[in-house]
Design an enzyme around this catalytic site. Structure first.
Site, PDB file in Angstrom:
ATOM      1  N   SER A   9      80.802  87.400  16.628  1.00 22.61           N
ATOM      2  CA  SER A   9      81.515  88.679  16.570  1.00 22.61           C
ATOM      3  C   SER A   9      82.979  88.440  16.235  1.00 22.61           C
ATOM      4  CB  SER A   9      81.409  89.401  17.915  1.00 22.61           C
ATOM      5  OG  SER A   9      82.253  90.535  17.883  1.00 22.61           O
ATOM      6  N   HIS A  34      78.982  89.665  12.980  1.00 28.95           N
ATOM      7  CA  HIS A  34      78.923  90.948  13.693  1.00 28.95           C
ATOM      8  C   HIS A  34      80.315  91.575  13.661  1.00 28.95           C
ATOM      9  CE1 HIS A  34      77.109  93.673  16.675  1.00 28.95           C
ATOM     10  NE2 HIS A  34      78.267  93.632  17.325  1.00 28.95           N
ATOM     11  N   ASP A  36      82.495  94.790  14.991  1.00 30.56           N
ATOM     12  CA  ASP A  36      82.527  95.874  15.975  1.00 30.56           C
ATOM     13  C   ASP A  36      83.532  96.940  15.582  1.00 30.56           C
ATOM     14  OD1 ASP A  36      80.703  95.050  18.077  1.00 30.56           O
ATOM     15  OD2 ASP A  36      82.060  93.354  18.369  1.00 30.56           O
ATOM     16  N   MET A  38      85.228 100.447  16.672  1.00 33.02           N
ATOM     17  CA  MET A  38      85.450 101.291  17.863  1.00 33.02           C
ATOM     18  C   MET A  38      86.442 102.402  17.542  1.00 33.02           C
ATOM     19  SD  MET A  38      85.784  98.379  20.772  1.00 33.02           S
ATOM     20  CE  MET A  38      84.704  96.930  20.796  1.00 33.02           C
ATOM     21  N   HIS A  67      78.459  97.219  13.735  1.00 30.96           N
ATOM     22  CA  HIS A  67      78.080  97.937  14.965  1.00 30.96           C
ATOM     23  C   HIS A  67      79.075  99.077  15.177  1.00 30.96           C
ATOM     24  CE1 HIS A  67      77.901  97.513  19.678  1.00 30.96           C
ATOM     25  NE2 HIS A  67      77.459  98.683  19.272  1.00 30.96           N
ATOM     26  N   MET A  69      80.603 101.889  17.134  1.00 29.72           N
ATOM     27  CA  MET A  69      80.748 102.486  18.478  1.00 29.72           C
ATOM     28  C   MET A  69      81.620 103.725  18.309  1.00 29.72           C
ATOM     29  SD  MET A  69      81.174  98.919  20.519  1.00 29.72           S
ATOM     30  CE  MET A  69      81.378  98.001  18.998  1.00 29.72           C
ATOM     31  N   MET A 138      72.685  96.565  24.301  1.00 30.55           N
ATOM     32  CA  MET A 138      73.969  96.141  24.853  1.00 30.55           C
ATOM     33  C   MET A 138      73.723  95.483  26.213  1.00 30.55           C
ATOM     34  SD  MET A 138      76.151  96.854  22.560  1.00 30.55           S
ATOM     35  CE  MET A 138      77.474  96.091  23.515  1.00 30.55           C
ATOM     36  N   GLY A 143      82.970  98.027  24.395  1.00 31.07           N
ATOM     37  CA  GLY A 143      84.403  98.343  24.359  1.00 31.07           C
ATOM     38  C   GLY A 143      85.261  97.091  24.319  1.00 31.07           C
ATOM     39  N   PHE A 144      84.809  96.051  24.995  1.00 30.61           N
ATOM     40  CA  PHE A 144      85.634  94.848  25.099  1.00 30.61           C
ATOM     41  C   PHE A 144      84.770  93.592  25.072  1.00 30.61           C
ATOM     42  CE2 PHE A 144      87.735  98.359  27.116  1.00 30.61           C
ATOM     43  CZ  PHE A 144      89.005  98.313  26.556  1.00 30.61           C
ATOM     44  N   GLY A 145      85.321  92.541  24.464  1.00 31.98           N
ATOM     45  CA  GLY A 145      84.664  91.240  24.509  1.00 31.98           C
ATOM     46  C   GLY A 145      84.957  90.581  25.856  1.00 31.98           C
ATOM     47  N   GLY A 146      84.270  89.475  26.104  1.00 29.91           N
ATOM     48  CA  GLY A 146      84.588  88.656  27.269  1.00 29.91           C
ATOM     49  C   GLY A 146      84.070  89.157  28.609  1.00 29.91           C
ATOM     50  N   ASP A 176      73.896  91.923  22.695  1.00 26.01           N
ATOM     51  CA  ASP A 176      75.341  91.924  22.430  1.00 26.01           C
ATOM     52  C   ASP A 176      76.099  92.097  23.745  1.00 26.01           C
ATOM     53  OD1 ASP A 176      77.891  92.286  21.410  1.00 26.01           O
ATOM     54  OD2 ASP A 176      77.426  94.170  20.365  1.00 26.01           O
ATOM     55  N   GLY A 177      76.887  91.061  24.083  1.00 29.80           N
ATOM     56  CA  GLY A 177      77.752  91.137  25.255  1.00 29.80           C
ATOM     57  C   GLY A 177      77.460  90.027  26.253  1.00 29.80           C
ATOM     58  N   GLY A 178      78.438  89.132  26.424  1.00 29.48           N
ATOM     59  CA  GLY A 178      78.283  88.053  27.410  1.00 29.48           C
ATOM     60  C   GLY A 178      77.205  87.047  27.043  1.00 29.48           C
ATOM     61  N   GLY A 198      80.686  86.554  20.769  1.00 24.90           N
ATOM     62  CA  GLY A 198      82.111  86.652  20.456  1.00 24.90           C
ATOM     63  C   GLY A 198      82.855  85.514  21.108  1.00 24.90           C
TER      64      GLY A 198
HETATM   65  C1  DX5 Z   1      81.463  94.772  22.886  1.00 22.85           C
HETATM   66  C2  DX5 Z   1      81.088  94.393  21.475  1.00 22.85           C
HETATM   67  C3  DX5 Z   1      80.647  92.992  21.334  1.00 22.85           C
HETATM   68  C4  DX5 Z   1      81.678  91.952  21.664  1.00 22.85           C
HETATM   69  C5  DX5 Z   1      80.940  90.873  22.406  1.00 22.85           C
HETATM   70  O1  DX5 Z   1      81.773  96.113  22.908  1.00 22.85           O
HETATM   71  O2  DX5 Z   1      80.045  95.217  21.001  1.00 22.85           O
HETATM   72  O3  DX5 Z   1      80.095  92.746  20.045  1.00 22.85           O
HETATM   73  O4  DX5 Z   1      82.296  91.357  20.546  1.00 22.85           O
HETATM   74  O5  DX5 Z   1      81.855  89.979  22.892  1.00 22.85           O
HETATM   75  P1  DX5 Z   1      81.454  88.801  23.881  1.00 22.85           P
HETATM   76  O6  DX5 Z   1      80.455  87.941  23.172  1.00 22.85           O
HETATM   77  O7  DX5 Z   1      82.772  88.124  24.135  1.00 22.85           O
HETATM   78  O8  DX5 Z   1      80.874  89.434  25.126  1.00 22.85           O
HETATM   79 ZN    ZN Z   2      78.957  94.674  19.037  1.00 21.20          ZN
END
Ligand code: DX5
Ligand code: ZN
Length: 217
Positions: A9, A34, A36, A38, A67, A69, A138, A143-146, A176-178, A198
């Site tokens: 991502s 990927h 994102d 938003m 993706h 959002m 999801m 909304g946020f990575g990490g 997608d996510g974590g 990501g």
């Molecule tokens: C979150 C995004 C993800 C994000 C994942 O809203 O849709 O694609 O980049 O990030 P990580 O892999 O750090 O959880």
């Molecule tokens: Zn995503």
């Protein structure tokens, strides 16, 4: 079963030099990126618009897994398709004509995907799975990575994977996510085949080893 695909991502890349972050992915021999998008409404954050995707398209041959959002994704599928998206995924949660939007994405020459938030039950997309190339589950609130991976999403992955087998469908099942090597392996066992990463990808000390370990999940 589909071979596993790692989709780094770009959200976790260098926002002052997105082209170089995409190049890192391409140079490793990976195929997907990927992206994102938003809108500050559907999720409490802002990222890129079609102009950024079009600029990246000029520098990259990667498969852009976009993706959306957005509260009104149907208004933006055309600009993102024209910007060079290869696959466009839209969320089930906002109210709009999902079938029509998926059809539109196809007409624009892209593959299409449907996305579910963690609190949205699998049943919400049951009637649409035969119309899509990809289902994106999801595994964090978008909304946020990490953020930490939500293990309570594993039964949902299993359920949608079961539907796919029962109905003889071939859509990809993306998470997608974590997602890292450990949570990715759990998702793979549950039936996922496409892994957005990501933070775990861009922070990996040895990205090449990371990518080849994912390839053998
Ligand atoms: C979150 C995004 C993800 C994000 C994942 O809203 O849709 O694609 O980049 O990030 P990580 O892999 O750090 O959880
Ligand atoms: Zn995503």
């Amino acid at each position: 079963m589909h071979a596993s695909i790692l989709a780094p991502s770009i959200l976790a890349g260098d926002h002052a030099n997105l082209a170089s972050s995409a190049a890192v992915v391409e140079q490793l021999g990976l195929q997907w990126l990927h992206v994102d998008i938003m809108d500050g409404h559907f999720v409490p954050n802002l990222t890129f618009g079609p102009q950024t995707v079009a600029a990246l398209r000029k520098t990259s041959k990667l498969f852009f897994d976009v993706h959306l959002m957005l509260d009104e994704p149907q208004r933006y599928v055309k600009p993102f398709a024209e910007a060079g998206a290869n696959l466009i995924s839209i969320h089930i949660e906002p109210l709009y004509d999902h079938t029509e939007a998926l059809k539109r994405i196809r007409e624009l020459g892209c593959q299409c995907g449907i996305v579910l938030n963690p609190d949205t039950p699998a049943d919400a997309i049951k009637a649409l799975v035969h119309e899509v190339d990809l289902v994106l589950i999801m595994t964090v609130q978008p909304g946020f990575g990490g953020q930490p991976f939500r293990r309570d999403m594993l039964p949902k992955i299993e359920q949608i994977s079961r539907w796919r087998a029962e109905r003889g469908l071939s859509f990809r099942l993306e998470v997608d996510g974590g997602v890292d090597l450990s949570t990715g392996a759990d998702c793979r066992r549950a039936g996922a085949d496409t892994f957005v990463a990501g933070t775990s990808f861009f922070k990996a000390k040895d990205r090449s080893a990371f990518a080849s370990q994912f390839a053998s999940l």
